[in-house]
Scaffold this motif. Structure first.
Motif, short mmCIF file in Angstrom:
data_model
loop_
_atom_site.label_atom_id
_atom_site.label_comp_id
_atom_site.label_asym_id
_atom_site.label_seq_id
_atom_site.Cartn_x
_atom_site.Cartn_y
_atom_site.Cartn_z
N GLY A 51 0.76 -1.23 0.00
CA GLY A 51 0.00 0.00 0.00
C GLY A 51 0.79 1.28 0.00
N ALA A 52 2.11 1.19 -0.22
CA ALA A 52 2.98 2.36 -0.40
C ALA A 52 3.04 3.26 0.82
N GLY A 53 2.89 2.68 2.00
CA GLY A 53 3.13 3.45 3.22
C GLY A 53 4.58 3.31 3.63
N GLY A 54 5.22 4.43 3.98
CA GLY A 54 6.62 4.38 4.37
C GLY A 54 6.83 4.18 5.86
N VAL A 55 5.77 3.85 6.58
CA VAL A 55 5.85 3.73 8.04
C VAL A 55 5.20 2.42 8.48
N GLY A 56 5.42 2.07 9.75
CA GLY A 56 4.78 0.93 10.37
C GLY A 56 5.21 -0.39 9.76
N VAL A 57 4.36 -1.40 9.93
CA VAL A 57 4.62 -2.73 9.38
C VAL A 57 4.79 -2.64 7.86
N MET A 58 3.97 -1.80 7.23
CA MET A 58 4.02 -1.63 5.77
C MET A 58 5.39 -1.17 5.30
N GLY A 59 5.91 -0.14 5.95
CA GLY A 59 7.22 0.35 5.58
C GLY A 59 8.32 -0.66 5.85
N HIS A 78 -4.33 9.18 -3.77
CA HIS A 78 -3.76 10.51 -3.69
C HIS A 78 -3.91 11.11 -2.29
N PHE A 79 -5.08 10.91 -1.65
CA PHE A 79 -5.32 11.56 -0.36
C PHE A 79 -4.49 10.94 0.77
N LEU A 80 -3.95 9.73 0.57
CA LEU A 80 -3.10 9.11 1.58
C LEU A 80 -1.61 9.29 1.29
N HIS A 81 -1.30 9.90 0.16
CA HIS A 81 0.09 10.00 -0.27
C HIS A 81 0.95 10.67 0.80
N GLU A 82 0.47 11.73 1.39
CA GLU A 82 1.24 12.43 2.43
C GLU A 82 1.04 11.80 3.79
N ARG A 83 -0.19 11.44 4.11
CA ARG A 83 -0.50 10.90 5.44
C ARG A 83 0.29 9.65 5.77
N GLU A 84 0.45 8.75 4.79
CA GLU A 84 1.18 7.51 5.04
C GLU A 84 2.63 7.60 4.60
N ARG A 85 3.09 8.82 4.35
CA ARG A 85 4.48 9.10 4.02
C ARG A 85 4.96 8.26 2.85
N ALA A 86 4.16 8.29 1.79
CA ALA A 86 4.53 7.55 0.58
C ALA A 86 5.81 8.12 -0.03
N ASP A 87 6.15 9.37 0.33
CA ASP A 87 7.39 9.94 -0.18
C ASP A 87 8.61 9.19 0.37
N ASN A 88 8.43 8.51 1.51
CA ASN A 88 9.51 7.72 2.10
C ASN A 88 9.40 6.23 1.77
N ALA A 89 8.39 5.87 1.00
CA ALA A 89 8.15 4.46 0.69
C ALA A 89 9.04 4.03 -0.47
N PRO A 90 9.70 2.88 -0.33
CA PRO A 90 10.59 2.42 -1.40
C PRO A 90 9.82 1.82 -2.58
N GLY A 91 10.49 1.77 -3.72
CA GLY A 91 9.95 1.06 -4.88
C GLY A 91 9.25 1.95 -5.88
N ALA A 92 8.78 1.31 -6.95
CA ALA A 92 7.96 2.00 -7.95
C ALA A 92 6.62 2.37 -7.33
N LEU A 93 6.05 3.49 -7.75
CA LEU A 93 4.85 3.99 -7.08
C LEU A 93 3.76 4.32 -8.10
N PHE A 94 2.55 3.81 -7.83
CA PHE A 94 1.34 4.20 -8.54
C PHE A 94 0.49 5.03 -7.60
N VAL A 95 0.13 6.25 -8.00
CA VAL A 95 -0.80 7.08 -7.23
C VAL A 95 -2.15 7.02 -7.93
N VAL A 96 -3.18 6.52 -7.24
CA VAL A 96 -4.50 6.32 -7.83
C VAL A 96 -5.51 7.24 -7.15
N ARG A 97 -6.75 7.22 -7.64
CA ARG A 97 -7.74 8.18 -7.17
C ARG A 97 -8.45 7.78 -5.89
#
Length: 200
Positions: A51-59, A78-97
């Motif tokens: 789920g492209a979260g850069g934190v917690g178990v996901m990260g 898109h609305f979770l992109h900042e909240r879940e720190r996707a900017d710190n998430a590794p890998g290729a990234l798809f941002v969806v609606r």
């Protein structure tokens, strides 16, 4: 979802989607499990969809896959992109609606689903994937990684649904249990259980 173009380098490998939390959890075990699972995935030649979260178990699971040389693909609304720190998430990234598009693309990209500790979102993803399998919309293995009995209450609830007549035993078997990381990956590699009739 078909409008989203999958680059050839992403579409070629065998990938496991991991449903899990964007929080650390109350015990260090949860992050340790995530790291162990991610490392094992990569070492056994499997890539990750998450789920492209850069934190917690996901990260933790995503970083472990990357550190072990595996491929990582994240999908985030898109609305979770900042909240879940996707900017710190590794890998290729798809941002969806939307959350619906996130799940649909994760399902499309993956050959199977592993479930690690998490909250509402994790349970939502698990049960939707199981429902889609029950209805034969897709046929992919679903495995909960039941490290130290974390999912025991959930598994008992599923058995209770069988006893009360709301699930058949063969439908219950769509959600498999791996008691440790290696057993879970073995089940994911083995493929989907035998088909069940498409009834809700």
């Amino acid at each position: 979802m078909d409008a989203i173009e999958i680059p050839p380098e992403i579409g070629q490998s065998e990938k496991i989607a991991v449903f899990c939390g964007a929080r650390d959890g109350a015990r260090p075990d949860h992050l340790l499990l995530a790291k162990e699972f991610g490392t094992a995935l990569a070492r056994r030649g499997l890539d990750l969809v998450y789920g492209a979260g850069g934190v917690g178990v996901m990260g933790a699971v995503a970083h472990a896959v990357m550190d072990a040389g595996g491929g990582v693909t994240g999908v985030v609304p898109h609305f979770l992109h900042e909240r879940e720190r996707a900017d710190n998430a590794p890998g290729a990234l798809f941002v969806v609606r939307s959350m619906h598009e996130r799940k649909a693309l994760m399902y499309r990209l993956s050959t199977g689903f592993a479930v690690l500790p998490g909250g509402f979102g994790t349970l939502d993803e698990l049960l939707e994937a199981a429902t889609w399998s029950q209805l034969s919309i897709m046929r992919k293995p679903i495995v909960v990684v039941n490290h130290r009995g974390f999912f025991d209450p959930l598994l008992r609830m599923l058995d209770h649904l069988v006893q009360e007549g709301f699930l058949r035993a063969e439908e219950r078997s769509l959600i498999q249990e791996g008691k440790d990381v290696d057993e879970a990956i073995d089940l994911l590699r083995a493929g989907h259980p035998q088909p069940v009739p498409a009834t809700a």
